[in-house]
Design a protein around this motif. Structure first.
Motif, mmCIF file in Angstrom:
data_model
loop_
_atom_site.group_PDB
_atom_site.id
_atom_site.type_symbol
_atom_site.label_atom_id
_atom_site.label_comp_id
_atom_site.label_asym_id
_atom_site.label_seq_id
_atom_site.Cartn_x
_atom_site.Cartn_y
_atom_site.Cartn_z
ATOM 1 N N ALA A 164 -20.400 -21.635 -33.793
ATOM 2 C CA ALA A 164 -19.455 -22.714 -34.074
ATOM 3 C C ALA A 164 -18.586 -22.373 -35.282
ATOM 4 N N ASP A 168 -14.967 -21.686 -33.872
ATOM 5 C CA ASP A 168 -14.203 -22.909 -34.100
ATOM 6 C C ASP A 168 -13.588 -22.982 -35.490
ATOM 7 N N TYR A 257 -22.317 -20.343 -25.763
ATOM 8 C CA TYR A 257 -21.665 -21.371 -26.582
ATOM 9 C C TYR A 257 -20.231 -21.617 -26.133
ATOM 10 N N ARG A 261 -19.359 -25.468 -25.816
ATOM 11 C CA ARG A 261 -18.722 -25.940 -27.039
ATOM 12 C C ARG A 261 -17.932 -27.215 -26.760
#
Length: 269
Positions: A164, A168, A257, A261
């Motif tokens: 993450a 991200d 992921y 996500r």
């Protein structure tokens, strides 16, 4: 994409980008002195191994961020060492902060378990072997089991914090939050993913445990210590497995992921 589909995509990505194995091999090489130190009677080797362990802890956030960045590119096509360096540098501080948080949580957890064990042991000792003592012992066992379950659940929900943070472009706390949100919305598939990794890790761990057992001078049951030549060969095999398993595991986490996500972050690089 489920756990199995992500696994197939990961195999293709690693085969297409063997540099992932090379990067993971570096991690294994850093750990190699720790595997051989038990068979070497040298203070200098022990000190060097300790320093390498410290260096590994300091550099691991860089390595972690770099290989996640490479895995993200590898899933889509090809990647390079430049991505490893740039992703490692860009996410080092956030990942270091995340690992520090995990360290604090781990210390609190261990201290809490030690306190529970001490109090429980005192209670069992004070009550003797009567029924009350037995009840106190069972109560402590129950609390410890609950603590282990809670620990597993914590890991289960936050295990994608690194992905993450890198994918991200968020900070440590936000990385944990995004991981929890992603897993909460995909609990069953995440359980499948976790079981696949656990199976791979157990097979890999058995090899390492057997190697360490034969290396230990006090090996249980009087097992013979490996000769230096055999120990080196076994260590080389272990390092090679570290590269393959490490490359697969890290890329697998990225591939999985990417699928789970949160929707608002799916457009991020």
């Amino acid at each position: 994409m489920g756990a199995i589909s992500a696994g197939r995509q990961t195999v293709a990505a690693v085969v297409r980008n063997p540099i992932l194995v090379v990067i993971a091999l570096v991690l294994g090489l850093i750990q190699l002195p720790q595997l051989l130190v038990q068979s070497v009677d040298s203070v200098a080797i022990v000190v060097a191994s300790g320093l390498l362990s410290l260096l590994f802890l300091v550099l691991y956030p860089f390595f972690f961020g770099g290989i996640i960045g490479m895995g993200n590119e590898a899933v889509e096509g090809t990647t390079s060492l430049g991505t490893f360096v740039s992703a490692g540098k860009a996410n080092y501080v956030s990942l270091l902060g995340a690992f520090f948080i995990l360290l604090v949580v781990g210390i609190v957890y261990v201290v809490a378990l030690a306190a529970i064990g001490a109090v429980g042991g005192f209670a069992v000792f004070a009550t003797g072997g009567d029924a009350l003592g037995g009840a106190a012992f069972l109560g402590i066992v129950g609390v410890v089991l609950v603590a282990f379950v809670l620990y597993f659940l914590l890991f289960f929900f936050i295990q994608f914090f690194g992905q993450a943070i890198v994918l991200d472009d968020v900070g440590a706390v936000a990385g944990f939050k995004r991981s929890v949100g992603a897993v909460r919305a995909n609990k069953l598939s995440t359980l499948g993913y976790t079981l696949v990794l656990a199976l791979i890790g157990s097979v890999f761990g058995i090899f390492g445990a057997v190697f360490a057992l034969f290396q230990a001078p006090q090996a249980a049951g009087g097992l013979p210590t490996l000769s230096p030549g055999v120990a080196i060969v076994a260590a080389v095999v272990f390092v090679a497995l570290t590269g393959v398993v490490g490359a697969f595991s890290m890329t697998y986490g990225v591939a999985f992921y990417r699928d789970i996500r949160p929707a608002e972050s799916s457009a991020s690089p």
